[in-house]
Design an enzyme around this catalytic site. Structure first.
Site, PDB file in Angstrom:
ATOM      1  N   CYS A 253      34.225  22.157  26.392  1.00  0.00           N
ATOM      2  CA  CYS A 253      33.008  21.958  26.615  1.00  0.00           C
ATOM      3  C   CYS A 253      32.714  20.247  26.878  1.00  0.00           C
ATOM      4  O   CYS A 253      33.393  19.549  26.069  1.00  0.00           O
ATOM      5  CB  CYS A 253      32.030  22.217  25.416  1.00  0.00           C
ATOM      6  SG  CYS A 253      30.265  21.732  25.784  1.00  0.00           S
TER       7      CYS A 253
ATOM      8  N   ARG B 174      -7.449  11.267  -8.341  1.00  0.00           N
ATOM      9  CA  ARG B 174      -8.890  10.608  -7.861  1.00  0.00           C
ATOM     10  C   ARG B 174      -9.667  11.545  -7.733  1.00  0.00           C
ATOM     11  O   ARG B 174     -10.972  11.519  -7.980  1.00  0.00           O
ATOM     12  CB  ARG B 174      -8.398   9.767  -6.620  1.00  0.00           C
ATOM     13  CG  ARG B 174      -9.716   9.089  -5.923  1.00  0.00           C
ATOM     14  CD  ARG B 174      -9.670   8.965  -4.537  1.00  0.00           C
ATOM     15  NE  ARG B 174      -8.426   7.871  -4.180  1.00  0.00           N
ATOM     16  CZ  ARG B 174      -8.285   6.587  -4.411  1.00  0.00           C
ATOM     17  NH1 ARG B 174      -9.349   5.987  -4.519  1.00  0.00           N
ATOM     18  NH2 ARG B 174      -7.257   6.111  -3.809  1.00  0.00           N
TER      19      ARG B 174
ATOM     20  N   GLU C   4       0.051   4.579  -8.451  1.00  0.00           N
ATOM     21  CA  GLU C   4       0.084   5.655  -7.404  1.00  0.00           C
ATOM     22  C   GLU C   4       1.485   6.212  -7.736  1.00  0.00           C
ATOM     23  O   GLU C   4       2.564   5.617  -8.071  1.00  0.00           O
ATOM     24  CB  GLU C   4       0.499   4.738  -6.025  1.00  0.00           C
ATOM     25  CG  GLU C   4       0.695   5.605  -4.628  1.00  0.00           C
ATOM     26  CD  GLU C   4      -1.005   5.807  -4.120  1.00  0.00           C
ATOM     27  OE1 GLU C   4      -1.146   6.610  -3.229  1.00  0.00           O
ATOM     28  OE2 GLU C   4      -1.821   5.216  -4.759  1.00  0.00           O
TER      29      GLU C   4
ATOM     30  N   LYS D 271       1.008  -1.173   0.074  1.00  0.00           N
ATOM     31  CA  LYS D 271      -0.084  -0.062   0.069  1.00  0.00           C
ATOM     32  C   LYS D 271       0.857   1.087   0.168  1.00  0.00           C
ATOM     33  O   LYS D 271       1.314   1.761   0.990  1.00  0.00           O
ATOM     34  CB  LYS D 271      -1.066  -0.114   1.258  1.00  0.00           C
ATOM     35  CG  LYS D 271      -1.975   1.138   1.096  1.00  0.00           C
ATOM     36  CD  LYS D 271      -2.919   1.127   2.322  1.00  0.00           C
ATOM     37  CE  LYS D 271      -3.932   2.365   2.212  1.00  0.00           C
ATOM     38  NZ  LYS D 271      -3.299   3.474   2.091  1.00  0.00           N
TER      39      LYS D 271
END
Length: 671
Positions: free
Chosen positions: A432, A136, A173, A115
């Site tokens: 640091c 669509r 798609e 999908k």
């Protein structure tokens, strides 16, 4: 008005609002899972009171209205969506409904596919020639995107082969591979353009450009999965047969399509795809399960908005909503200060998420984020969770702005932001402690010096107790000193000392990578090592000479040059060599004298290899005259794809680069 009527009205209004944002504006405000939940709630209420169902209810149609900026195309065959299931129990119930409707006790043959998370389109071919394409839209009418679809190289303008129908409408798609998505956003950040939240939004935004020239620049691709109009021709009588026929005509079809002869086989397919999801190279949000027989599909028919013979089996949501409770700032090994959102814990894709990266100040500004906001969190694969967008419609009144620090939150040094860069950095360097910790963790990591047993907690203690200031100090540690650390016994301490001794024998490329030079990853380190051969030659290189190394541009060259120009860095390197760190002398290779199919080629390895380690493969390729790069570009000659190859393989396919598998590589290595 009855309470249930009021509830229905509010739900429909909310769903229409989010459909508009999703389908028309390409700017969804809530994750898909929340939309699905609202839709399920509406369906349940309408099932209780079917007399209150209205024709314009979101349950009675497919999507939102099309954009008016495009011409509209009416779908001769409606483009329906699919119903969803979210767990094994729901799928098994769907399987039973299908069997009951077919009045059959035999297992149905299912065709299972991915999908894809992109934009559904319909493409019409007449006599094999592409004549139109549409989105669509609302299922009956979509936008005319013909000019844009013609720019997508994966979609043939003319079908090839025999027995092509007079009119054939292919549905599928359009989507954007992750490599392309990252490149689009990288370019947008550099030029100040629009940064997309996810690949689906980027695909939709690219496809809905009014100027096809913009679409043409986006690396969109396409997989087909169905048919609409079919006139003047025939197709096979199974779904899989049709997909194979499409492929024979030149249409792209996913290679992850499988026939399953039982519900358990479907579940196995689902779980296998879910496992492989992070390595696919493109986004999916589930699998689609269809009855394979067209005759049975026809027998089963449709409901109002979806077929009875297919369902989308969705994965656990990769997006969820939660609240930002605070923002803290972390300091990395190069001094980069990264804002991190502290979240109300929420389950995302099966993992409890309580933190999300915010990247930098520009990203906070782009999001318009404030502490206390309701946000959408996305987690995909192994990617660090990130804030996708702010749900502005639900912003609480008590939010407050995020203030970026003007001093390092760890050491108090000034911070600076170099013009043209998005990152703010601490100027403290090794003063640091945060930078020291992260630099040392990088130095001992598996792909750098590979010091077995020296984890993050050990490094933290070594720095906090002032035992270690530079990487060279690691090799001066004794078992006695290590035994004083928390949860470190004599045996464990001796194991760490032994691992440090073993790590002294390394490679030039690993050593360069371990130094933590800005912008120098594994591939760049390997390229520098192969090009210059010796540390002395690399240290003496000018910026112009550094840029002669493949894939090294002005930015990387400047960082490398500045690193070796810094006296403190040269001093640490000298100490490391004095402590016994070493690597084999370079083997001078004359590529022109090598008779090998890899000689002079730029090669990229992707995926996992089963016959040899990645390092062994690199070494053998380099010995045969290849340059092994870490990323795919137009300069790449060959990609070797192992198991679960991901975005690099997808990019190679987009660029038309030759791809071989591990077996072919081994054959050529022996040639």
């Amino acid at each position: 008005m009855e309470p249930i009527e009021q509830q229905l009205t509010e739900l429909r209004t909310t769903l229409r609002h989010h459909e508009y944002l999703y389908h028309v504006m390409d700017a969804p405000e809530i994750p898909d899972a929340e939309y699905d939940r609202l839709m399920r709630e509406l369906r349940e209420l309408e099932a209780q009171r079917p007399d209150l169902i209205t024709p314009d209810s979101p349950t009675q149609r497919v999507g939102a209205a099309p954009l008016t900026a495009f011409n509209q195309i009416r779908h001769e065959v409606p483009m329906l969506s699919l119903d969803n299931v979210f767990d094994e129990e729901s799928f098994l119930a769907f399987n039973k409904r299908v069997q009951d409707r077919l009045k059959s006790t035999e297992n149905v043959i299912w065709c299972c596919e991915l999908k894809l998370d992109g934009l559904a389109v319909s493409i019409l071919y007449e006599n094999g020639v592409l004549v139109s394409a549409a989105t669509r839209g609302d299922g009956t009418t979509g936008e005319d995107i013909t000019s844009n679809v013609r720019t997508i190289r994966a979609i043939p303008l003319k079908l090839h082969g025999d027995n092509i129908p007079a009119r054939l409408e292919v549905r599928g798609e359009v989507f954007l591979p992750q490599a392309g998505f990252e490149k689009i956003n990288e370019d947008a950040r550099r030029t100040g353009g629009k940064v997309f939240a996810n690949p689906r939004n980027a695909a939709a935004g690219s496809l809905r450009q009014l100027d096809p020239r913009i679409t043409a620049k986006r690396p969109l691709t396409f997989f087909c999965y169905g048919v609409g109009i079919l006139e003047g021709g025939e197709l096979p009588d199974t779904h899989l047969g049709r997909l194979l026929q499409f492929k024979a005509w030149g249409l792209p079809v996913s290679d992850r399509v499988t026939l399953c002869d039982s519900p358990q086989a479907v579940l196995d397919f689902y779980h296998n795809v879910e496992k492989d999801r992070p390595t696919l190279g493109f986004d999916i949000d589930g699998v689609v399960i269809k009855v394979n027989s067209l005759a049975l599909q026809e027998q089963l028919g449709f409901v109002a908005r979806a077929p009875r013979w297919a369902v989308a089996f969705k994965f656990p949501a990769q997006e969820q909503m939660t609240f930002v409770r605070d923002v803290e700032f972390q300091v990395g090994r190069t001094g980069a200060i990264t804002p991190v959102a502290r979240l109300e814990p929420v389950q995302v894709a099966g993992v409890l998420v309580s933190n999300a990266t915010l990247h930098n100040a520009d990203e906070i500004e782009r999001l318009g984020l404030r502490i206390g906001d309701k946000v959408v969190i996305r987690r995909a694969g192994d990617v660090i969770p990130q804030v996708v967008n702010v749900v502005l419609s639900e912003r609480p009144e008590e939010t407050r702005p995020i203030v970026f620090p003007t001093h390092c939150p760890v050491c108090g040094s000034d911070v600076e932001r170099v013009e043209g860069e998005a990152v703010t950095r601490c100027t403290g360097g090794l003063i640091c402690s945060a930078q020291r910790k992260e630099s040392l963790k990088h130095f001992v990591s598996r792909r750098a010096m590979d010091v077995d047993g020296m984890g993050d907690k050990i490094i933290d203690q070594l720095v906090e107790r002032e035992y270690v200031h530079t990487p060279a100090d690691l090799f001066r540690l004794t078992a006695g000193k290590l035994t004083g650390l928390d949860r470190m016994g004599p045996k464990s301490a001796q194991n760490v000392v032994n691992a440090l001794e073993k790590a002294k024998a390394t490679t030039f490329a690993r050593f360069l990578y371990a130094l933590g030079i800005r912008e120098v990853g594994e591939a760049t380190a390997a390229g520098l090592a192969a090009y210059f051969g010796t540390l002395e030659a690399l240290q003496a290189a000018t910026i112009d000479e550094l840029q002669k190394v493949p894939d090294v541009g002005i930015v990387v060259a400047t960082h490398v040059f500045n690193f070796f120009a810094e006296e403190s860095n040269r001093d640490v390197i000298g100490q490391l060599l004095a402590e016994g760190v070493h690597w084999p002398a370079p083997v001078v290779i004359n590529v022109q004298e090598i008779d090998s199919p890899f000689a002079g080629k730029t090669v990229v390895l992707t995926g996992s290899l089963s016959q040899m380690s990645r390092d062994d493969a690199k070494a053998r390729l380099v010995a045969l005259g290849a340059k092994v790069a870490g990323s795919v570009s137009k300069k790449t000659d060959l990609v070797i794809a192992g198991e679960a190859a991901g975005s690099k393989l997808a990019k190679a396919q987009e660029l038309g680069i030759t791809v071989i598998d591990e077996a072919e590589m081994i054959r050529l290595l022996g040639a």
